[in-house]
Structures are given as C-alpha cells and as structure tokens.
Scaffold this motif. Structure first.
Motif, PDB file in Angstrom:
ATOM      1  N   GLU A  59    -105.297  -2.317 -16.410  1.00  0.00           N
ATOM      2  CA  GLU A  59    -104.276  -2.378 -15.358  1.00  0.00           C
ATOM      3  C   GLU A  59    -104.888  -2.107 -13.988  1.00  0.00           C
ATOM      4  O   GLU A  59    -104.497  -2.731 -12.992  1.00  0.00           O
ATOM      5  CB  GLU A  59    -103.165  -1.364 -15.664  1.00  0.00           C
ATOM      6  CG  GLU A  59    -102.301  -1.750 -16.846  1.00  0.00           C
ATOM      7  CD  GLU A  59    -101.373  -0.635 -17.292  1.00  0.00           C
ATOM      8  OE1 GLU A  59    -100.367  -0.939 -17.969  1.00  0.00           O
ATOM      9  OE2 GLU A  59    -101.652   0.545 -16.980  1.00  0.00           O
ATOM     10  N   ILE A  60    -105.857  -1.205 -13.921  1.00  0.00           N
ATOM     11  CA  ILE A  60    -106.523  -0.934 -12.642  1.00  0.00           C
ATOM     12  C   ILE A  60    -107.299  -2.174 -12.194  1.00  0.00           C
ATOM     13  O   ILE A  60    -107.305  -2.521 -11.008  1.00  0.00           O
ATOM     14  CB  ILE A  60    -107.464   0.286 -12.757  1.00  0.00           C
ATOM     15  CG1 ILE A  60    -106.645   1.560 -13.000  1.00  0.00           C
ATOM     16  CG2 ILE A  60    -108.299   0.443 -11.490  1.00  0.00           C
ATOM     17  CD1 ILE A  60    -107.483   2.814 -13.223  1.00  0.00           C
ATOM     18  N   ALA A  61    -107.941  -2.869 -13.144  1.00  0.00           N
ATOM     19  CA  ALA A  61    -108.663  -4.101 -12.809  1.00  0.00           C
ATOM     20  C   ALA A  61    -107.711  -5.132 -12.217  1.00  0.00           C
ATOM     21  O   ALA A  61    -108.038  -5.809 -11.234  1.00  0.00           O
ATOM     22  CB  ALA A  61    -109.355  -4.660 -14.054  1.00  0.00           C
ATOM     23  N   ASP A  75    -114.860  -4.270 -17.052  1.00  0.00           N
ATOM     24  CA  ASP A  75    -116.104  -3.503 -17.103  1.00  0.00           C
ATOM     25  C   ASP A  75    -116.398  -2.813 -15.764  1.00  0.00           C
ATOM     26  O   ASP A  75    -117.029  -1.760 -15.727  1.00  0.00           O
ATOM     27  CB  ASP A  75    -117.278  -4.415 -17.466  1.00  0.00           C
ATOM     28  CG  ASP A  75    -117.289  -4.775 -18.945  1.00  0.00           C
ATOM     29  OD1 ASP A  75    -116.436  -4.233 -19.680  1.00  0.00           O
ATOM     30  OD2 ASP A  75    -118.133  -5.577 -19.357  1.00  0.00           O
ATOM     31  N   VAL A  76    -115.954  -3.432 -14.682  1.00  0.00           N
ATOM     32  CA  VAL A  76    -116.164  -2.836 -13.360  1.00  0.00           C
ATOM     33  C   VAL A  76    -115.421  -1.499 -13.270  1.00  0.00           C
ATOM     34  O   VAL A  76    -115.941  -0.516 -12.741  1.00  0.00           O
ATOM     35  CB  VAL A  76    -115.691  -3.801 -12.254  1.00  0.00           C
ATOM     36  CG1 VAL A  76    -115.681  -3.109 -10.884  1.00  0.00           C
ATOM     37  CG2 VAL A  76    -116.580  -5.034 -12.202  1.00  0.00           C
ATOM     38  N   VAL A  77    -114.217  -1.474 -13.807  1.00  0.00           N
ATOM     39  CA  VAL A  77    -113.430  -0.235 -13.795  1.00  0.00           C
ATOM     40  C   VAL A  77    -114.100   0.808 -14.682  1.00  0.00           C
ATOM     41  O   VAL A  77    -114.202   1.984 -14.306  1.00  0.00           O
ATOM     42  CB  VAL A  77    -111.984  -0.501 -14.262  1.00  0.00           C
ATOM     43  CG1 VAL A  77    -111.194   0.814 -14.304  1.00  0.00           C
ATOM     44  CG2 VAL A  77    -111.299  -1.503 -13.331  1.00  0.00           C
ATOM     45  N   TRP A  78    -114.580   0.381 -15.850  1.00  0.00           N
ATOM     46  CA  TRP A  78    -115.245   1.331 -16.745  1.00  0.00           C
ATOM     47  C   TRP A  78    -116.524   1.875 -16.112  1.00  0.00           C
ATOM     48  O   TRP A  78    -116.874   3.044 -16.288  1.00  0.00           O
ATOM     49  CB  TRP A  78    -115.553   0.681 -18.089  1.00  0.00           C
ATOM     50  CG  TRP A  78    -114.359   0.616 -18.993  1.00  0.00           C
ATOM     51  CD1 TRP A  78    -113.672  -0.492 -19.382  1.00  0.00           C
ATOM     52  CD2 TRP A  78    -113.700   1.728 -19.608  1.00  0.00           C
ATOM     53  NE1 TRP A  78    -112.622  -0.143 -20.198  1.00  0.00           N
ATOM     54  CE2 TRP A  78    -112.618   1.225 -20.351  1.00  0.00           C
ATOM     55  CE3 TRP A  78    -113.914   3.108 -19.591  1.00  0.00           C
ATOM     56  CZ2 TRP A  78    -111.759   2.039 -21.084  1.00  0.00           C
ATOM     57  CZ3 TRP A  78    -113.063   3.924 -20.311  1.00  0.00           C
ATOM     58  CH2 TRP A  78    -112.002   3.394 -21.044  1.00  0.00           C
ATOM     59  N   ARG A 105    -124.536  -1.258 -13.917  1.00  0.00           N
ATOM     60  CA  ARG A 105    -124.432  -1.861 -12.589  1.00  0.00           C
ATOM     61  C   ARG A 105    -124.980  -3.287 -12.623  1.00  0.00           C
ATOM     62  O   ARG A 105    -124.408  -4.200 -12.034  1.00  0.00           O
ATOM     63  CB  ARG A 105    -125.207  -0.996 -11.590  1.00  0.00           C
ATOM     64  CG  ARG A 105    -125.150  -1.479 -10.153  1.00  0.00           C
ATOM     65  CD  ARG A 105    -126.019  -0.592  -9.282  1.00  0.00           C
ATOM     66  NE  ARG A 105    -126.096  -1.093  -7.927  1.00  0.00           N
ATOM     67  CZ  ARG A 105    -125.291  -0.724  -6.953  1.00  0.00           C
ATOM     68  NH1 ARG A 105    -124.341   0.163  -7.176  1.00  0.00           N
ATOM     69  NH2 ARG A 105    -125.421  -1.218  -5.741  1.00  0.00           N
ATOM     70  N   ARG A 106    -126.092  -3.486 -13.340  1.00  0.00           N
ATOM     71  CA  ARG A 106    -126.707  -4.812 -13.389  1.00  0.00           C
ATOM     72  C   ARG A 106    -125.785  -5.821 -14.043  1.00  0.00           C
ATOM     73  O   ARG A 106    -125.600  -6.940 -13.541  1.00  0.00           O
ATOM     74  CB  ARG A 106    -128.032  -4.736 -14.142  1.00  0.00           C
ATOM     75  CG  ARG A 106    -128.750  -6.077 -14.264  1.00  0.00           C
ATOM     76  CD  ARG A 106    -130.070  -5.915 -14.995  1.00  0.00           C
ATOM     77  NE  ARG A 106    -130.976  -5.056 -14.243  1.00  0.00           N
ATOM     78  CZ  ARG A 106    -132.182  -4.717 -14.667  1.00  0.00           C
ATOM     79  NH1 ARG A 106    -132.612  -5.150 -15.839  1.00  0.00           N
ATOM     80  NH2 ARG A 106    -132.959  -3.934 -13.940  1.00  0.00           N
ATOM     81  N   ALA A 117    -120.357  -7.103  -3.931  1.00  0.00           N
ATOM     82  CA  ALA A 117    -120.067  -6.008  -3.000  1.00  0.00           C
ATOM     83  C   ALA A 117    -118.957  -5.108  -3.528  1.00  0.00           C
ATOM     84  O   ALA A 117    -118.775  -3.993  -3.037  1.00  0.00           O
ATOM     85  CB  ALA A 117    -119.666  -6.568  -1.634  1.00  0.00           C
ATOM     86  N   MET A 118    -118.226  -5.591  -4.530  1.00  0.00           N
ATOM     87  CA  MET A 118    -117.140  -4.808  -5.106  1.00  0.00           C
ATOM     88  C   MET A 118    -117.620  -3.857  -6.203  1.00  0.00           C
ATOM     89  O   MET A 118    -116.822  -3.160  -6.812  1.00  0.00           O
ATOM     90  CB  MET A 118    -116.063  -5.744  -5.666  1.00  0.00           C
ATOM     91  CG  MET A 118    -115.380  -6.578  -4.601  1.00  0.00           C
ATOM     92  SD  MET A 118    -114.210  -7.753  -5.311  1.00  0.00           S
ATOM     93  CE  MET A 118    -113.041  -6.630  -6.066  1.00  0.00           C
ATOM     94  N   ILE A 119    -118.935  -3.838  -6.468  1.00  0.00           N
ATOM     95  CA  ILE A 119    -119.474  -2.924  -7.474  1.00  0.00           C
ATOM     96  C   ILE A 119    -119.142  -1.497  -7.078  1.00  0.00           C
ATOM     97  O   ILE A 119    -119.383  -1.086  -5.937  1.00  0.00           O
ATOM     98  CB  ILE A 119    -120.995  -3.091  -7.588  1.00  0.00           C
ATOM     99  CG1 ILE A 119    -121.335  -4.468  -8.150  1.00  0.00           C
ATOM    100  CG2 ILE A 119    -121.605  -2.001  -8.463  1.00  0.00           C
ATOM    101  CD1 ILE A 119    -120.901  -4.660  -9.579  1.00  0.00           C
TER     102      ILE A 119
END
Length: 202
Positions: A59-61, A75-78, A105-106, A117-119
């Motif tokens: 939901e955050i994603a 995965d970005v949220v995790w 991160r990779r 840039a959203m990492i």
C-alpha cells in the motif's frame, strides 16, 4: 528484547526520544537516546511517515506511485524499511520477506531505471557526545525560523549558542547577537520575527 516482526505484521515508526527537523528535500532525525543523526531522503521519509502500523508495504508503494506518478516496486519500500529498522527508527525491528536477501540498493536501482533517484536512503551519523564540549546536536544546525517563543526551539537546542538574526532569513538580515536559541526566541520573538542558527560564527 523485542522480537523481530513477522512479515504479516506492519511497521510502526518510532517517535519517542527523537527530534525531527523537516527540510525541503529530506528529514533530519536526531536520536536523543543513541546520540545519532539520521538523514532520510524523500523516499525514505515518505515510507517512515506512513509506517502507522496499519499500512502494508504494498500500500505504501501504491501511495508513492500516486505521489510521484512513477511506477514503484514494493521492494523499494522493503529496502526503506530495512534501512529504517537498522537505524532504530521503527518501534520494533522488522523481518524482510522471504526474498529479503535480494532486496538491495543495486537491485532496486535496476528495477527503477530512470527513476533511480527515488531509491530510499537513510544516512546515519554518530553525533559527538556532550563531553566534546563545543559539539552541536545536528538538529540545531538547521535554521530555526519565525520564532514566536521558546517553544519553537527544538528542546535539544534551547541552551545551544548560535547567531540570532532580526528576521527569518537566518543570515540574510542583521545579526542581533550570539546567544542561545531559547534566549533569542524569548527576548526577541514576542515583538519581531527572528531566526536562529548554530554555530553561526559564534
């Protein structure tokens, strides 16, 4: 000791013993208990602000996608949760999903492509202890603007000496005097808009 949360449980942001300073593109969090400063970029800050114990990573994603109009992998949220947990900014440590070893991160950059840039980034710095004498908590190194009274100073800055200015420019106006944030706001904040910053050349 807190147990690691299962994946079906939801992350909740820690708020106690923290001084939070919001900046235009990031959030500075100073941990009064651990004497550490954490800089959260926009993505990490967004995730942290939505860790309410009710909103899932998926939901955050979705919320991030709506905010920036770009596709975002869960995965970005995790990855953000992993960093926030490591920085002790969640009420309890959180367990990664079964593929947690691949959340890096990779890999997130590979999935996001041009939106790299959203990492999420959580940068942590151990602050000098009080024994350092002249050390200044990171939360006090940002401009405190439009002071209306002592309550506007972060509590950790009340007795820190810095430069008191006669407007909200934090350097754009005339310097009134070198004094603590609390004194600056108490003496001048009732009659004019002032600003304060440390160390400010004091």
């Amino acid at each position: 000791m807190n147990q690691v949360k299962a994946n079906h449980q939801l992350a909740r942001a820690r708020r106690d013993n923290l001084v939070v300073q919001e900046m235009p593109d990031e959030i500075l969090v100073y941990d009064l208990k651990q004497h550490e400063a954490h800089v959260l970029n926009q993505t990490a800050a967004f995730v942290w602000n939505h860790c309410d114990g009710q909103t899932t990573a998926a939901e955050i994603a979705t919320l991030i996608e709506k905010e920036w109009h770009k596709p975002v992998s869960e995965d970005v949220v995790w990855l953000a949760l992993k960093q926030l947990s490591r920085a002790n900014l969640l009420q309890e440590p959180i367990a990664m999903p079964d593929n947690g070893t691949r959340i890096s991160r990779r890999n997130a950059m590979r999935k996001l492509g041009l939106a790299a840039a959203m990492i999420p980034v959580v940068m942590s710095i151990v602050a000098p202890t009080a024994l350092a004498g002249a050390s200044i908590p990171p939360a006090c190194q940002s401009c405190v603007k439009k002071i209306a009274g002592p309550a506007d100073c972060p509590s950790v800055c009340l007795n820190v000496t810095g430069q008191c200015f006669d407007n909200s420019g934090c350097g754009a106006g005339s310097a009134l005097v070198c004094q603590t944030c609390g004194t600056c706001s108490q003496n001048h904040g009732q009659t004019t808009t002032v600003s304060w910053v440390a160390p400010g050349g004091c």
